[in-house]
Design a protein around this motif. Structure first.
Motif, PDB file in Angstrom:
ATOM      1  N   LYS A  47      38.301 -11.608 -38.289  1.00  0.00           N
ATOM      2  CA  LYS A  47      37.473 -10.616 -38.963  1.00  0.00           C
ATOM      3  C   LYS A  47      37.563 -10.767 -40.478  1.00  0.00           C
ATOM      4  O   LYS A  47      36.545 -10.735 -41.171  1.00  0.00           O
ATOM      5  N   HIS A  56      30.162  -9.006 -44.358  1.00  0.00           N
ATOM      6  CA  HIS A  56      29.988  -7.989 -43.316  1.00  0.00           C
ATOM      7  C   HIS A  56      30.320  -8.610 -41.959  1.00  0.00           C
ATOM      8  O   HIS A  56      30.416  -9.835 -41.843  1.00  0.00           O
ATOM      9  N   LEU A  57      30.476  -7.759 -40.953  1.00  0.00           N
ATOM     10  CA  LEU A  57      30.718  -8.217 -39.584  1.00  0.00           C
ATOM     11  C   LEU A  57      29.468  -7.962 -38.762  1.00  0.00           C
ATOM     12  O   LEU A  57      28.985  -6.830 -38.708  1.00  0.00           O
ATOM     13  N   ALA A  58      28.939  -9.002 -38.152  1.00  0.00           N
ATOM     14  CA  ALA A  58      27.730  -8.873 -37.337  1.00  0.00           C
ATOM     15  C   ALA A  58      27.923  -9.653 -36.044  1.00  0.00           C
ATOM     16  O   ALA A  58      28.625 -10.666 -36.006  1.00  0.00           O
ATOM     17  N   CYS A  59      27.283  -9.186 -34.983  1.00  0.00           N
ATOM     18  CA  CYS A  59      27.348  -9.871 -33.695  1.00  0.00           C
ATOM     19  C   CYS A  59      26.752 -11.267 -33.842  1.00  0.00           C
ATOM     20  O   CYS A  59      25.650 -11.429 -34.376  1.00  0.00           O
ATOM     21  N   ARG A  65      25.100  -4.757 -36.337  1.00  0.00           N
ATOM     22  CA  ARG A  65      26.152  -4.407 -37.302  1.00  0.00           C
ATOM     23  C   ARG A  65      26.549  -2.950 -37.108  1.00  0.00           C
ATOM     24  O   ARG A  65      25.734  -2.051 -37.298  1.00  0.00           O
ATOM     25  N   TYR A  66      27.802  -2.736 -36.739  1.00  0.00           N
ATOM     26  CA  TYR A  66      28.311  -1.381 -36.528  1.00  0.00           C
ATOM     27  C   TYR A  66      28.253  -0.551 -37.807  1.00  0.00           C
ATOM     28  O   TYR A  66      27.977   0.647 -37.752  1.00  0.00           O
ATOM     29  N   ASP A  67      28.501  -1.172 -38.957  1.00  0.00           N
ATOM     30  CA  ASP A  67      28.490  -0.420 -40.213  1.00  0.00           C
ATOM     31  C   ASP A  67      27.103   0.127 -40.533  1.00  0.00           C
ATOM     32  O   ASP A  67      26.975   1.213 -41.091  1.00  0.00           O
ATOM     33  N   ARG A  68      26.064  -0.578 -40.161  1.00  0.00           N
ATOM     34  CA  ARG A  68      24.695  -0.118 -40.430  1.00  0.00           C
ATOM     35  C   ARG A  68      24.300   1.048 -39.526  1.00  0.00           C
ATOM     36  O   ARG A  68      23.538   1.916 -39.936  1.00  0.00           O
ATOM     37  N   ASN A  75      32.669   0.648 -40.041  1.00  0.00           N
ATOM     38  CA  ASN A  75      33.219  -0.348 -40.971  1.00  0.00           C
ATOM     39  C   ASN A  75      34.381  -1.108 -40.339  1.00  0.00           C
ATOM     40  O   ASN A  75      35.321  -0.499 -39.839  1.00  0.00           O
ATOM     41  N   ILE A  78      34.174  -4.589 -34.676  1.00  0.00           N
ATOM     42  CA  ILE A  78      33.384  -5.510 -33.855  1.00  0.00           C
ATOM     43  C   ILE A  78      34.346  -6.050 -32.809  1.00  0.00           C
ATOM     44  O   ILE A  78      35.557  -6.053 -33.016  1.00  0.00           O
ATOM     45  N   CYS A 104      29.039  -7.823 -30.467  1.00  0.00           N
ATOM     46  CA  CYS A 104      28.945  -6.385 -30.193  1.00  0.00           C
ATOM     47  C   CYS A 104      29.372  -6.137 -28.742  1.00  0.00           C
ATOM     48  O   CYS A 104      29.475  -7.066 -27.939  1.00  0.00           O
TER      49      CYS A 104
END
Length: 130
Positions: A47, A56-59, A65-68, A75, A78, A104
């Motif tokens: 991570k 950022h962390l994205a699938c 994106r969990y943060d979005r 934040n 994932i 995700c």
């Protein structure tokens, strides 16, 4: 085709009063089973590495994106998927950051639903369905 079959099966279920249907749950059970050890520090390093590179962390499959979606609650969150299945590893075999994928929860479940499915194959299936 498979989706159509599932939808037809769901549609064939008789309508019932949801409140009338119940099942016993919550019994406390003691389970004893083998568990393949995973290294939490390795997941954290993955991570951190992606955050440093991408910001950022994205699938890696669908881009979620969990943060979005969840704001500050999402934040840094994932799931981490072993590209090479852990159950196929030999004891004390080493895992690198390249052996891990950030995904995700939905994509993670789909990858485990069909253990032969790669990230790229799931990505293709997802694009075909949309």
């Amino acid at each position: 085709m498979q989706n159509e079959t599932v939808l037809n099966e769901i549609a064939s279920i008789e309508d019932t009063d949801d409140d009338a249907y119940s099942a016993k749950e919550g019994t406390v059970l003691l389970k004893w089973h083998k568990y393949r050890e995973r290294n939490r520090k390795l997941v954290q390093k993955k991570k951190e590495s992606v955050l440093k590179k991408e910001g950022h962390l994205a699938c890696q499959v669908c881009g979620f994106r969990y943060d979005r979606v969840y704001g500050s609650l999402g934040n840094g969150y994932i799931e981490c998927h072993h590209v090479r299945p852990v159950h196929l590893m030999k004891p004390d075999e080493r895992t690198t950051l390249n052996d891990l994928a950030l995904v995700c929860a939905n994509c993670h479940r789909m990858l485990h639903r069909d253990l032969t499915l790669s990230l790229e194959e799931l990505k293709r299936k997802l694009k075909q369905e949309i």
